[in-house]
Write a protein that holds these residues in place. Structure first.
Motif, short mmCIF file in Angstrom:
data_model
loop_
_atom_site.label_atom_id
_atom_site.label_comp_id
_atom_site.label_asym_id
_atom_site.label_seq_id
_atom_site.Cartn_x
_atom_site.Cartn_y
_atom_site.Cartn_z
N MET A 111 31.86 31.98 39.29
CA MET A 111 30.59 31.65 38.62
C MET A 111 30.21 32.73 37.62
O MET A 111 29.74 32.43 36.52
CB MET A 111 29.47 31.44 39.63
CG MET A 111 29.53 30.10 40.33
SD MET A 111 29.38 28.69 39.21
CE MET A 111 27.63 28.70 38.90
N LYS A 112 30.40 34.00 37.97
CA LYS A 112 30.10 35.09 37.04
C LYS A 112 31.00 35.01 35.81
O LYS A 112 30.57 35.30 34.69
CB LYS A 112 30.28 36.45 37.72
CG LYS A 112 29.18 36.80 38.69
CD LYS A 112 29.41 38.19 39.28
CE LYS A 112 28.34 38.50 40.32
NZ LYS A 112 28.60 39.78 41.00
N VAL A 113 32.25 34.65 36.04
CA VAL A 113 33.20 34.54 34.93
C VAL A 113 32.74 33.45 33.96
O VAL A 113 32.67 33.68 32.74
CB VAL A 113 34.62 34.26 35.46
CG1 VAL A 113 35.59 34.00 34.31
CG2 VAL A 113 35.12 35.41 36.32
N VAL A 114 32.38 32.29 34.47
CA VAL A 114 31.94 31.19 33.61
C VAL A 114 30.62 31.55 32.92
O VAL A 114 30.47 31.33 31.71
CB VAL A 114 31.80 29.87 34.41
CG1 VAL A 114 31.19 28.77 33.56
CG2 VAL A 114 33.17 29.44 34.94
N ARG A 115 29.69 32.12 33.65
CA ARG A 115 28.40 32.51 33.02
C ARG A 115 28.61 33.54 31.92
O ARG A 115 27.94 33.49 30.88
CB ARG A 115 27.44 33.04 34.09
CG ARG A 115 26.87 31.95 34.97
CD ARG A 115 25.82 32.49 35.92
NE ARG A 115 25.38 31.47 36.83
CZ ARG A 115 25.44 31.55 38.15
NH1 ARG A 115 25.91 32.64 38.74
NH2 ARG A 115 25.03 30.55 38.91
N LYS A 116 29.51 34.49 32.13
CA LYS A 116 29.81 35.49 31.10
C LYS A 116 30.43 34.82 29.89
O LYS A 116 30.12 35.17 28.75
CB LYS A 116 30.73 36.58 31.66
CG LYS A 116 31.00 37.70 30.68
CD LYS A 116 29.73 38.35 30.19
CE LYS A 116 29.61 39.76 30.65
NZ LYS A 116 28.43 40.44 30.08
N GLY A 117 31.30 33.85 30.12
CA GLY A 117 31.88 33.10 29.00
C GLY A 117 30.82 32.40 28.19
O GLY A 117 30.84 32.43 26.95
N ILE A 118 29.86 31.77 28.87
CA ILE A 118 28.75 31.08 28.18
C ILE A 118 27.94 32.09 27.37
O ILE A 118 27.62 31.85 26.19
CB ILE A 118 27.85 30.35 29.20
CG1 ILE A 118 28.62 29.21 29.87
CG2 ILE A 118 26.57 29.84 28.54
CD1 ILE A 118 27.94 28.64 31.11
N GLU A 119 27.62 33.21 27.99
CA GLU A 119 26.81 34.25 27.34
C GLU A 119 27.49 34.77 26.06
O GLU A 119 26.87 34.84 25.00
CB GLU A 119 26.58 35.40 28.32
CG GLU A 119 25.86 36.61 27.75
CD GLU A 119 25.88 37.79 28.72
OE1 GLU A 119 26.01 38.93 28.24
OE2 GLU A 119 25.78 37.58 29.95
N ILE A 120 28.75 35.13 26.16
CA ILE A 120 29.47 35.68 25.01
C ILE A 120 29.66 34.62 23.93
O ILE A 120 29.47 34.89 22.73
CB ILE A 120 30.82 36.28 25.44
CG1 ILE A 120 30.60 37.47 26.36
CG2 ILE A 120 31.66 36.68 24.23
CD1 ILE A 120 31.85 37.96 27.06
N ARG A 121 30.01 33.41 24.34
CA ARG A 121 30.19 32.32 23.38
C ARG A 121 28.90 32.04 22.61
O ARG A 121 28.90 31.93 21.39
CB ARG A 121 30.65 31.06 24.11
CG ARG A 121 30.84 29.86 23.20
CD ARG A 121 30.78 28.56 23.94
NE ARG A 121 29.49 28.36 24.58
CZ ARG A 121 29.25 27.43 25.51
NH1 ARG A 121 30.23 26.64 25.90
NH2 ARG A 121 28.06 27.29 26.04
N ASP A 122 27.77 31.95 23.35
CA ASP A 122 26.50 31.64 22.71
C ASP A 122 26.02 32.78 21.79
O ASP A 122 25.47 32.54 20.72
CB ASP A 122 25.44 31.31 23.76
CG ASP A 122 25.73 29.99 24.48
OD1 ASP A 122 26.65 29.26 24.05
OD2 ASP A 122 25.05 29.71 25.49
N ALA A 167 27.99 34.88 20.18
CA ALA A 167 28.85 34.82 19.00
C ALA A 167 28.39 33.70 18.06
O ALA A 167 28.36 33.89 16.84
CB ALA A 167 30.31 34.61 19.41
N ALA A 168 27.99 32.57 18.62
CA ALA A 168 27.52 31.45 17.80
C ALA A 168 26.23 31.83 17.07
O ALA A 168 26.06 31.50 15.89
CB ALA A 168 27.29 30.22 18.67
N SER A 169 25.33 32.54 17.75
CA SER A 169 24.08 32.95 17.11
C SER A 169 24.32 33.98 16.02
O SER A 169 23.53 34.11 15.09
CB SER A 169 23.07 33.47 18.14
OG SER A 169 23.47 34.74 18.63
N ASP A 170 25.41 34.72 16.11
CA ASP A 170 25.78 35.70 15.08
C ASP A 170 26.70 35.08 14.02
O ASP A 170 27.25 35.80 13.18
CB ASP A 170 26.51 36.89 15.72
CG ASP A 170 25.61 37.71 16.63
OD1 ASP A 170 24.37 37.59 16.52
OD2 ASP A 170 26.16 38.46 17.46
#
Length: 198
Positions: free
Chosen positions: A61-72, A74-77
Motif C-alpha cells: 500500500m505504501k508503494v502504491v501511495r508513493k507512486g500516486i504521490e510522485i505521479r501527481d 510530476a503532473a502538477s509540475d
C-alpha cells in the motif's frame, strides 16, 4: 528549386520522444538496482525509455501511495510520466489485495512477483520454476552469483532478460498487472515491454 535543396540540407528523421516511466519499488536495494541496470542495458541497445526508480519499503500500500504521490506531483509540475509502475512481492502481505485494487483505480500497473523478486532474477540464469521459500530463494540467488546481501552482482546477466520473460510467460500464461500469479511467478515482462516501447 526548393529551399531545402538550395541550402543543401536534408531533413533528419525526427526522434521519438523518450517514454517516461516511473517505477516505484517495494525493495530498497535489489529492485532499484535491477531496474536501473536493465534500463542502462536496454538504452545501450537503442530503447528510448527514461526510467525513474524510487525505493519505498516493505508495504505494498505504501508503494502504491508513493507512486500516486510522485505521479501527481510530476503532473502538477508539467513533467508527466507516461506510465507509473509499482513492483511488489507477495511475501506475507495482508494489504496486497487492497494495493491491487487501489492501483487499478489509479491506473497504476502493479507488478507482483510471487513469492518475491528473486524468482524473476533466477530466470535470467536457469529455467527452473520450483516453489522455494524466501530463505531458499535468497540462498539460491547468492549461489548463482546474482545477489549478495541484497546487492545485485556487478556482472548481472541483463542480456538474458528476454529468456527470463519467456520463462515468466510459460510459468504464468495469464500474466498481467494487478494479479497475484502462481508461486513462482512475476509480472516483470510487462515492465520490460514498456521499456522496449511495446
Amino acid at each position: 528549386m526548393t529551399a531545402r535543396r538550395q541550402s543543401g540540407r536534408t531533413n533528419r528523421p525526427r526522434r521519438q520522444p523518450a517514454r517516461r516511466i516511473l517505477v516505484v519499488t517495494e525493495g530498497k536495494l535489489t529492485e532499484p538496482q535491477y531496474v536501473e541496470g536493465l534500463n542502462s542495458y536496454l538504452r545501450s541497445r537503442g530503447t528510448t525509455a527514461v526510467v525513474r526508480s524510487v525505493p519505498v519499503g516493505k508495504d505494498p500500500m505504501k508503494v502504491v501511495r508513493k507512486g500516486i504521490e510522485i505521479r501527481d506531483k510530476a503532473a502538477s509540475d508539467e513533467k508527466d510520466y507516461d506510465v507509473c509502475v509499482c513492483l511488489v512481492d507477495v511475501d506475507q502481505h495482508d494489504a496486497l489485495p487492497a494495493a491491487c485494487q487501489l492501483a487499478a483505480r489509479e491506473s497504476i500497473l502493479l507488478l507482483v512477483s510471487n513469492l518475491k523478486f528473486e524468482a524473476w532474477l533466477r530466470w535470467h540464469v536457469e529455467d527452473k520454476h520450483s516453489a522455494l521459500s524466501t530463505s531458499q530463494l535468497d540462498d539460491l540467488t547468492a549461489k548463482l552469483g546474482l545477489v549478495t546481501n541484497k546487492m545485485l552482482a556487478p556482472t548481472f546477466p541483463f542480456h538474458a532478460v528476454h529468456r527470463a520473460c519467456e520463462i515468466a510467460h510459460r510459468v504464468d500464461p495469464d500474466l498481467e498487472a494487478g494479479r497475484i500469479g502462481p508461486d513462482p511467478s512475476s509480472a516483470m515482462p510487462i515492465l520490460v515491454d514498456l521499456m522496449l516501447g511495446r
